[in-house]
Motif scaffolding. Structure first.
Motif, PDB file in Angstrom:
ATOM      1  N   PRO A  63      16.015  46.971  40.628  1.00  0.00           N
ATOM      2  CA  PRO A  63      17.053  45.964  40.405  1.00  0.00           C
ATOM      3  C   PRO A  63      18.184  46.548  39.565  1.00  0.00           C
ATOM      4  O   PRO A  63      18.034  47.607  38.938  1.00  0.00           O
ATOM      5  CB  PRO A  63      16.321  44.852  39.653  1.00  0.00           C
ATOM      6  N   ALA A  64      19.304  45.851  39.525  1.00  0.00           N
ATOM      7  CA  ALA A  64      20.485  46.373  38.824  1.00  0.00           C
ATOM      8  C   ALA A  64      20.235  46.572  37.337  1.00  0.00           C
ATOM      9  O   ALA A  64      20.768  47.500  36.731  1.00  0.00           O
ATOM     10  CB  ALA A  64      21.669  45.432  39.042  1.00  0.00           C
ATOM     11  N   SER A  65      19.433  45.707  36.742  1.00  0.00           N
ATOM     12  CA  SER A  65      19.219  45.755  35.287  1.00  0.00           C
ATOM     13  C   SER A  65      17.768  46.052  34.943  1.00  0.00           C
ATOM     14  O   SER A  65      17.186  45.441  34.047  1.00  0.00           O
ATOM     15  CB  SER A  65      19.657  44.433  34.648  1.00  0.00           C
ATOM     16  N   GLY A  66      17.177  46.990  35.657  1.00  0.00           N
ATOM     17  CA  GLY A  66      15.792  47.347  35.387  1.00  0.00           C
ATOM     18  C   GLY A  66      15.358  48.489  36.275  1.00  0.00           C
ATOM     19  O   GLY A  66      16.161  49.062  37.023  1.00  0.00           O
ATOM     20  N   ALA A  67      14.071  48.830  36.219  1.00  0.00           N
ATOM     21  CA  ALA A  67      13.568  49.940  37.028  1.00  0.00           C
ATOM     22  C   ALA A  67      12.049  49.864  37.114  1.00  0.00           C
ATOM     23  O   ALA A  67      11.381  49.305  36.232  1.00  0.00           O
ATOM     24  CB  ALA A  67      13.988  51.276  36.428  1.00  0.00           C
ATOM     25  N   TYR A  68      11.520  50.443  38.217  1.00  0.00           N
ATOM     26  CA  TYR A  68      10.077  50.623  38.372  1.00  0.00           C
ATOM     27  C   TYR A  68       9.770  52.088  38.137  1.00  0.00           C
ATOM     28  O   TYR A  68      10.412  52.975  38.724  1.00  0.00           O
ATOM     29  CB  TYR A  68       9.631  50.207  39.779  1.00  0.00           C
ATOM     30  N   ALA A  96      22.392  49.935  29.928  1.00  0.00           N
ATOM     31  CA  ALA A  96      23.163  48.732  29.632  1.00  0.00           C
ATOM     32  C   ALA A  96      22.665  47.616  30.537  1.00  0.00           C
ATOM     33  O   ALA A  96      22.570  47.806  31.751  1.00  0.00           O
ATOM     34  CB  ALA A  96      24.647  48.979  29.865  1.00  0.00           C
ATOM     35  N   ILE A  97      22.344  46.474  29.953  1.00  0.00           N
ATOM     36  CA  ILE A  97      21.832  45.373  30.759  1.00  0.00           C
ATOM     37  C   ILE A  97      22.903  44.860  31.716  1.00  0.00           C
ATOM     38  O   ILE A  97      22.611  44.422  32.828  1.00  0.00           O
ATOM     39  CB  ILE A  97      21.307  44.232  29.862  1.00  0.00           C
ATOM     40  N   GLN A  98      24.154  44.903  31.296  1.00  0.00           N
ATOM     41  CA  GLN A  98      25.261  44.582  32.188  1.00  0.00           C
ATOM     42  C   GLN A  98      26.459  45.452  31.806  1.00  0.00           C
ATOM     43  O   GLN A  98      26.574  45.875  30.658  1.00  0.00           O
ATOM     44  CB  GLN A  98      25.643  43.098  32.145  1.00  0.00           C
ATOM     45  N   ILE A 141      22.132  36.920  24.087  1.00  0.00           N
ATOM     46  CA  ILE A 141      22.493  37.833  25.164  1.00  0.00           C
ATOM     47  C   ILE A 141      21.832  39.183  24.890  1.00  0.00           C
ATOM     48  O   ILE A 141      21.744  39.614  23.736  1.00  0.00           O
ATOM     49  CB  ILE A 141      24.025  38.008  25.254  1.00  0.00           C
ATOM     50  N   PHE A 142      21.395  39.853  25.939  1.00  0.00           N
ATOM     51  CA  PHE A 142      20.855  41.211  25.810  1.00  0.00           C
ATOM     52  C   PHE A 142      21.909  42.213  26.264  1.00  0.00           C
ATOM     53  O   PHE A 142      22.440  42.110  27.371  1.00  0.00           O
ATOM     54  CB  PHE A 142      19.591  41.379  26.655  1.00  0.00           C
ATOM     55  N   ALA A 143      22.189  43.201  25.412  1.00  0.00           N
ATOM     56  CA  ALA A 143      23.111  44.269  25.780  1.00  0.00           C
ATOM     57  C   ALA A 143      22.384  45.551  26.174  1.00  0.00           C
ATOM     58  O   ALA A 143      22.936  46.379  26.903  1.00  0.00           O
ATOM     59  CB  ALA A 143      24.081  44.564  24.639  1.00  0.00           C
ATOM     60  N   ASP A 144      21.152  45.737  25.668  1.00  0.00           N
ATOM     61  CA  ASP A 144      20.382  46.934  26.030  1.00  0.00           C
ATOM     62  C   ASP A 144      18.907  46.656  25.859  1.00  0.00           C
ATOM     63  O   ASP A 144      18.495  45.492  25.719  1.00  0.00           O
ATOM     64  CB  ASP A 144      20.846  48.160  25.239  1.00  0.00           C
ATOM     65  N   GLY A 145      18.097  47.727  25.879  1.00  0.00           N
ATOM     66  CA  GLY A 145      16.655  47.586  25.798  1.00  0.00           C
ATOM     67  C   GLY A 145      16.106  48.018  24.455  1.00  0.00           C
ATOM     68  O   GLY A 145      16.542  47.541  23.417  1.00  0.00           O
ATOM     69  N   ALA A 146      15.153  48.965  24.482  1.00  0.00           N
ATOM     70  CA  ALA A 146      14.470  49.375  23.260  1.00  0.00           C
ATOM     71  C   ALA A 146      14.375  50.895  23.191  1.00  0.00           C
ATOM     72  O   ALA A 146      14.385  51.590  24.215  1.00  0.00           O
ATOM     73  CB  ALA A 146      13.072  48.765  23.203  1.00  0.00           C
ATOM     74  N   ILE A 147      14.269  51.413  21.969  1.00  0.00           N
ATOM     75  CA  ILE A 147      14.201  52.864  21.778  1.00  0.00           C
ATOM     76  C   ILE A 147      12.887  53.429  22.294  1.00  0.00           C
ATOM     77  O   ILE A 147      12.842  54.511  22.878  1.00  0.00           O
ATOM     78  CB  ILE A 147      14.387  53.221  20.287  1.00  0.00           C
ATOM     79  N   GLY A 148      11.785  52.688  22.107  1.00  0.00           N
ATOM     80  CA  GLY A 148      10.485  53.203  22.510  1.00  0.00           C
ATOM     81  C   GLY A 148      10.424  53.602  23.970  1.00  0.00           C
ATOM     82  O   GLY A 148       9.892  54.659  24.320  1.00  0.00           O
ATOM     83  N   ALA A 163      17.158  51.532  25.151  1.00  0.00           N
ATOM     84  CA  ALA A 163      18.269  51.232  24.244  1.00  0.00           C
ATOM     85  C   ALA A 163      19.437  52.136  24.626  1.00  0.00           C
ATOM     86  O   ALA A 163      19.258  53.334  24.878  1.00  0.00           O
ATOM     87  CB  ALA A 163      17.866  51.463  22.792  1.00  0.00           C
ATOM     88  N   LEU A 164      20.651  51.573  24.668  1.00  0.00           N
ATOM     89  CA  LEU A 164      21.817  52.324  25.129  1.00  0.00           C
ATOM     90  C   LEU A 164      22.435  53.117  23.986  1.00  0.00           C
ATOM     91  O   LEU A 164      22.982  52.548  23.037  1.00  0.00           O
ATOM     92  CB  LEU A 164      22.850  51.381  25.732  1.00  0.00           C
ATOM     93  N   LEU A 165      22.367  54.437  24.085  1.00  0.00           N
ATOM     94  CA  LEU A 165      22.986  55.319  23.103  1.00  0.00           C
ATOM     95  C   LEU A 165      24.317  55.834  23.657  1.00  0.00           C
ATOM     96  O   LEU A 165      24.531  55.900  24.870  1.00  0.00           O
ATOM     97  CB  LEU A 165      22.068  56.496  22.796  1.00  0.00           C
ATOM     98  N   SER A 166      25.200  56.211  22.758  1.00  0.00           N
ATOM     99  CA  SER A 166      26.491  56.756  23.195  1.00  0.00           C
ATOM    100  C   SER A 166      26.366  58.192  23.676  1.00  0.00           C
ATOM    101  O   SER A 166      27.228  58.695  24.400  1.00  0.00           O
ATOM    102  CB  SER A 166      27.511  56.674  22.054  1.00  0.00           C
ATOM    103  N   GLU A 167      25.295  58.867  23.278  1.00  0.00           N
ATOM    104  CA  GLU A 167      24.997  60.219  23.736  1.00  0.00           C
ATOM    105  C   GLU A 167      23.538  60.246  24.195  1.00  0.00           C
ATOM    106  O   GLU A 167      22.739  59.406  23.783  1.00  0.00           O
ATOM    107  CB  GLU A 167      25.209  61.245  22.618  1.00  0.00           C
TER     108      GLU A 167
END
Length: 529
Positions: A165-170, A311-313, A284-291, A295-299
């Motif tokens: 899906p656009a905002s996830g993955a298997y 990025a969730i969207q 609202i969710f902007a990203d996920g988690a570090i584990g 989680a969306l990092l700039s690098e």
């Protein structure tokens, strides 16, 4: 009028040397002083007397970010928190399978491979070897990554050729086969086919969580439960009925963004409600988690340079979501763990500022990986940093490998946020972390796990105990727009108290050993040990 005299306590804060007792009138602090003088003031009036017997009295602690529904579920589900290896996790699953009728879902939560030795995640074949008669769905501690067996994938309608899906993955192995892992909103296919709990189950789940919170000394929680409860109407009904049945626990409700239309139909606004139940910001969710490296990092991640997270969207859609929330008269509360996500939501907030109708500040939730420029932008906005100090105890030292040494200056940087003048509220994010607020305070003070004895992870970010308590008292009150109502022990404020057996300013061990003697909400003894 109803009067209660609470006597012989050791009061926290400015009143410590000015009194040991409090008169409460109809749920409000009417007077503070010494027991004898207050008894004289009450002469001729009927009143109840409660003896604190020398216990220490804090302002009522409030968890500013948790999920009552999921915490209540955790108390009834397969809890994998204690698993220290893949084999131990699978053994716990095997025991649950043995007592579960074939065909029923087995739901578990709080596995964390970063605490396993060796660091290994079970794969779909290993789950299938334990059972092909039950769909198995296990939620990682971050609630952004999941693990399922083949029967769960079958029921969800997911097969090898199903696109992400656009905002996830298997998750897939090196040959492209499903490996059992599920990321972010790809989980919706699985949760949508799980049995819907009926109204009674939902209500009992919330009640169970609230009673546990009271046991732990919490007088209130800021919670987001609509993904479990299913509708704003159901949420309102459950909390109204629980209050009518005598439950004395305050809630501040964040509204998950997909329910914005229902909120608009009901003409609700931030702050709608009463002293027990209030509507808050739109979540609202902007990203996920570090584990799970979502989680969306700039690098790119230091230990996985092929990815920077998720990025969730995209930015235009996030801007549109914030604009729609503003048009409905609400602030936003945005989950943003990585600096990339924080950048995105600050951009959206700057483009669509708070209106007077919003009533409450915005929230940037988590903010675990930040940068100096982001903190400066945060300080210019009417927002709260909604932080979870206990994440330090759970995520270090492995998080250092995720982000690398070059990103540690603003890593879980609670002290820098306070020094920048950004109001901070403290929460647990339970059930991701333990609900016990004293464990959160301990993590803020020590920057270490309870069993560790060292100077702390990134020790410059340690808070003193009073700063840490402030997160869970006045910090939470400010986030809810209730600084004049709660957060300190003061005449005219709500009579919410967390009563404990020791002075928690006497060193970190006291925070681990502390026992809750009583929880008082609105002048009512809601819990007593």
């Amino acid at each position: 009028m109803t009067f209660v005299l609470f006597r012989h306590g050791r009061l926290y804060g400015d009143w410590a040397s000015k009194g040991d007792s409090i008169v409460v009138e109809d749920g409000r602090i009417q007077a503070i002083g010494y027991a004898r003088e207050l008894e004289l003031q009450l002469s001729g009036k009927e009143y109840e007397s409660v003896d604190w017997e020398g216990a220490h009295v804090l302002p009522g602690l409030t968890d500013a970010h948790m999920h009552l529904s999921m915490h209540g579920m955790k108390l009834a589900m397969l809890d994998l928190t204690s698993a220290t290896s893949k084999d131990e996790m699978l053994a716990m699953l095997r025991k649950r399978v043995a007592v579960t009728p074939p065909g029923e879902w087995i739901l578990g939560l709080n596995w964390n491979e970063n605490t396993f030795k060796p660091v290994e995640i079970p794969n779909i074949a290993e789950l299938d070897a334990i059972t092909d008669q039950h769909p198995v769905y296990l939620t990682r501690t971050c609630f952004h990554t999941f693990l399922a067996n083949s029967e769960a994938f079958r029921r969800a309608g997911i097969h090898e050729n199903t696109p992400d899906p656009a905002s996830g993955a298997y998750g897939r192995d090196a040959d492209g086969r499903l490996n059992g892992l599920i990321y972010e909103e790809a989980s919706f296919a699985f949760t949508s086919v799980q049995p819907e709990p009926d109204y009674t189950v939902k209500k009992d789940t919330i009640r169970r969580a609230c009673l546990d919170a009271l046991r732990l000394g919490l007088t209130a929680a800021h919670t987001e439960d609509l993904r479990f409860l299913g509708s704003v109407e159901t949420m309102q009904r459950i909390y109204r009925e629980l209050r009518e049945e005598g439950l004395a626990f305050r809630t501040h409700q964040l509204i998950y963004h997909p329910f914005l239309d229902e909120v608009k139909v009901q003409r609700l606004r931030a702050g709608t409600g009463n002293e027990w139940f209030k509507i808050g910001a739109i979540k609202i969710f902007a990203d996920g988690a570090i584990g799970g490296r979502t989680a969306l990092l700039s690098e790119p991640y230091s230990d996985a340079p092929h990815t920077s997270g998720m990025a969730i969207q995209p930015q235009p859609e996030l801007n549109q979501m914030v604009a729609a929330t503003r048009a409905a008269g609400f602030p936003v509360a945005v989950h943003a763990i990585g600096d990339g996500a924080a950048d995105m939501i600050l951009t959206a907030m700057e483009a669509h500022g708070l209106t007077e109708e919003s009533g409450l500040p915005d929230r940037l939730i988590h903010g675990q990986v930040l940068r100096a420029d982001l903190v400066k932008r945060m300080a210019k906005l009417p927002l709260i940093a909604d932080i979870q100090p206990r994440f330090v105890a759970s995520d270090f030292p492995w998080v250092l490998n995720r982000v690398g040494k070059e990103r540690t200056e603003y890593l879980y940087a609670w002290k820098k946020l306070l020094q920048a003048g950004i109001p901070c509220a403290g929460g647990s994010d339970a059930p991701i972390e333990p609900l016990n607020p004293f464990l959160g305070i301990h993590a803020a003070v020590t920057r270490a796990k309870p069993e560790e004895m060292h100077e702390g992870y990134l020790p410059a970010e340690k808070l003193d105990v009073h700063e840490a308590i402030h997160l869970f008292t006045m910090g939470s009150a400010v986030a809810a727009g209730e600084a004049d109502e709660r957060g300190t022990i003061a005449e005219g404020k709500a009579a919410d108290f967390t009563v404990i057996d020791r002075d928690v300013s006497q060193g970190p061990q006291a925070l681990l050993d502390v026992k809750v003697r009583m929880t008082v909400v609105n002048g009512q003894v809601a819990y007593r040990s």
